[in-house]
Design a protein around this motif. Structure first.
Motif, PDB file in Angstrom:
ATOM      1  N   PHE A   1       0.879  -1.171   0.000  1.00  0.00           N
ATOM      2  CA  PHE A   1       0.000   0.000   0.000  1.00  0.00           C
ATOM      3  C   PHE A   1       0.917   1.222   0.000  1.00  0.00           C
ATOM      4  N   SER A   2       0.669   2.189  -0.928  1.00  0.00           N
ATOM      5  CA  SER A   2       1.636   3.285  -1.083  1.00  0.00           C
ATOM      6  C   SER A   2       0.946   4.625  -1.302  1.00  0.00           C
ATOM      7  N   THR A   3       1.697   5.696  -1.051  1.00  0.00           N
ATOM      8  CA  THR A   3       1.242   7.036  -1.423  1.00  0.00           C
ATOM      9  C   THR A   3       2.457   7.925  -1.672  1.00  0.00           C
ATOM     10  N   GLY A   4       2.242   8.957  -2.497  1.00  0.00           N
ATOM     11  CA  GLY A   4       3.337   9.875  -2.817  1.00  0.00           C
ATOM     12  C   GLY A   4       2.904  10.794  -3.944  1.00  0.00           C
ATOM     13  N   PHE A   5       3.888  11.278  -4.701  1.00  0.00           N
ATOM     14  CA  PHE A   5       3.523  12.082  -5.867  1.00  0.00           C
ATOM     15  C   PHE A   5       4.119  11.452  -7.130  1.00  0.00           C
TER      16      PHE A   5
ATOM     17  N   TYR B   1       1.082  14.435 -17.890  1.00  0.00           N
ATOM     18  CA  TYR B   1       2.372  14.936 -17.376  1.00  0.00           C
ATOM     19  C   TYR B   1       2.193  15.999 -16.286  1.00  0.00           C
ATOM     20  N   GLN B   2       1.059  15.947 -15.583  1.00  0.00           N
ATOM     21  CA  GLN B   2       0.853  16.879 -14.463  1.00  0.00           C
ATOM     22  C   GLN B   2       1.333  16.210 -13.173  1.00  0.00           C
ATOM     23  N   LEU B   3       1.916  16.984 -12.275  1.00  0.00           N
ATOM     24  CA  LEU B   3       2.270  16.447 -10.966  1.00  0.00           C
ATOM     25  C   LEU B   3       0.987  16.131 -10.210  1.00  0.00           C
ATOM     26  N   LYS B   4       0.913  14.930  -9.616  1.00  0.00           N
ATOM     27  CA  LYS B   4      -0.295  14.514  -8.900  1.00  0.00           C
ATOM     28  C   LYS B   4       0.083  13.749  -7.638  1.00  0.00           C
ATOM     29  N   TYR B   5      -0.760  13.858  -6.618  1.00  0.00           N
ATOM     30  CA  TYR B   5      -0.680  12.919  -5.497  1.00  0.00           C
ATOM     31  C   TYR B   5      -1.363  11.629  -5.928  1.00  0.00           C
ATOM     32  N   PHE B   6      -0.972  10.532  -5.338  1.00  0.00           N
ATOM     33  CA  PHE B   6      -1.663   9.273  -5.648  1.00  0.00           C
ATOM     34  C   PHE B   6      -1.664   8.358  -4.428  1.00  0.00           C
ATOM     35  N   VAL B   7      -2.573   7.395  -4.470  1.00  0.00           N
ATOM     36  CA  VAL B   7      -2.644   6.309  -3.488  1.00  0.00           C
ATOM     37  C   VAL B   7      -2.792   5.024  -4.289  1.00  0.00           C
TER      38      VAL B   7
END
Lengths: 219, 202
Positions: free
Chosen positions: A79-83, A91-97
């Motif tokens: 299980f992970s999270t980051g950008f 190609y946009q910077l995004k947060y993700f889970v």
């Protein structure tokens, strides 16, 4: 005879170059990693202070900086999270889970808004809540709670990942990487555990502390 | 001169053959990899497999290491269909974190082995029942979770068995969860027999 030898080696060189043209796409598709894993699993979570960076690239590629909870080595669950910066997100910077557990790996869940700002540090958390629930969040930015099965941490990771070594990762900086053993405070990752994930070439790692690293190289 | 021309002719034949062999191998690899890109397995951000970072030791060494840090190791005494123990993978001998590999062919590869047994320290069972087909039960007085449709996150597994799913039994003995993964041709009854046969390693 000298000319013949020279011609022979010219031919060999041509063969090698021609062959590389066909083989190189295979090499390009492998993902590259560098960073830390903890070698230890305090039960209640992992966090890190991660710098957002922006590198322009083309093609169907991505790069990601994240923390993760390893759930099983034998089934490859986490299980992970980051950008991230991903061609699938224009190609946009995004947060993700993202999660992978007994039910499958549906892929990253991108946070549409807000988005991380290049040059800014954010503290990311993956924290065990009640029962099987784990929460991935940045305070004041986003929060996603997922039920995980299995629900126990087997290890933790803090990683930079790219799909091509042509992405330069020099802006990567993880600091204050911590774990949560009980219900209260977070503790910096300790020296006594084995922590370095060997960087995939051509990337490298500068490791001032067990709880901090800079990743570099590529491009 | 004729001899030299002859030699040059051989070089070009050898060169041409090499080009054909290497190019076609590369192209086939390219095609197979391109197909894998269509798989849902490749769409995510995937941390490196933990045991990719580890090393392999014998079952005996694993048992000795576990005993030194205060854990008893249970191992199956009855294995189905010519499976034999091969290696135990770990990232540290100071932790109770291992993947034991059982294979018909002597393979050490945990991604594709027919049967593996992973140790995860926890004083409670780490799975919960969420589907009607999931089973929570007891075997030999140990808590057990089992299901027949556990996702496996390795491309190599999906390639070998044609499915991304495996049978799973997790049994808690003391403060260790023993997590079994069995490939599709091993039946659930065979896997239950494996768990029933677990004994303290001597």
């Amino acid at each position: 005879m000298d000319n013949n030898v020279r011609n022979f080696w010219k031919a060999v060189t041509k063969i090698i170059l021609l062959s590389m043209t066909f083989i190189s796409p295979v090499i390009v598709f492998a993902n590259y990693h560098t960073g830390y894993y903890y070698g230890h699993a305090p039960p209640n979570g992992v966090s890190a202070y991660i710098r957002t960076w922006n590198y322009n690239f083309a093609g169907q590629h991505f790069y990601v900086n994240y923390i993760c909870v390893y759930l099983s080595a034998g089934f490859n669950w986490w299980f992970s999270t980051g950008f991230c910066k991903d061609y699938r997100q224009n190609y946009q910077l995004k947060y993700f889970v993202e999660k992978s557990d007994r039910n499958g790996a549906p892929g990253p869940e991108w946070i549409s808004s807000p988005t991380p700002v290049s040059g800014t540090y954010y503290t990311y958390f993956v924290e065990k809540m009640s029962g099987s629930n784990w929460k991935a969040y940045v305070i004041g930015k986003y929060s996603k709670t997922k039920s995980l099965n299995p629900y126990a941490a087997a290890d933790y990771g803090a990683l930079v990942e790219t799909t091509t070594s042509s992405i330069r990762i020099d802006g990567s900086h993880f600091n204050y990487i911590s774990a949560k053993p009980g219900t209260g405070d977070w503790y910096l990752w300790e020296d006594k555990y084995n922590v370095i994930t060997p960087p995939d070439s051509p990337y490298g790692l500068t490791t001032p502390h067990t709880y901090e690293f800079y990743a570099y190289g590529g491009g | 001169m004729t001899k030299l021309m002859g030699l040059r002719g051989y070089w070009w034949i050898i060169s041409a053959l090499l080009v054909i062999i290497i190019s076609s191998t590369g192209f086939l690899l390219y095609l197979s990899n391109d197909l894998e890109q269509e798989s849902p397995l490749s769409e995510g951000y995937t941390p490196p497999s933990l045991m990719d970072l580890g090393f392999a030791i014998s079952f005996d060494e694993a048992k000795t290491n576990l005993n030194k840090i205060g854990f008893n190791l249970y191992l199956p005494s009855n294995l189905p269909d010519n499976l034999t123990p091969t290696v135990a993978w770990t990232t540290s001998t100071q932790r109770a974190s291992y993947v034991f590999v059982f294979s018909k062919s002597g393979s050490r590869n945990l991604e594709t082995a027919e049967l593996i047994m992973e140790l995860i320290p926890s004083s409670s069972l780490i799975f919960y029942r969420e589907k009607e087909t999931d089973i929570l039960t007891e075997i030999n007085g140990w808590e057990v979770f089992m299901c027949e449709d556990a996702y496996v996150g390795f491309k190599e597994y999906a390639t070998k068995y044609g499915t991304q799913y495996a049978k799973l039994i997790c049994v808690r003995i003391g403060s260790l969860n023993y997590l079994f993964r069995a490939e599709p041709s091993i039946t659930m009854n065979e896997l239950i027999d494996v768990v029933k046969s677990m004994k303290l390693a001597s």
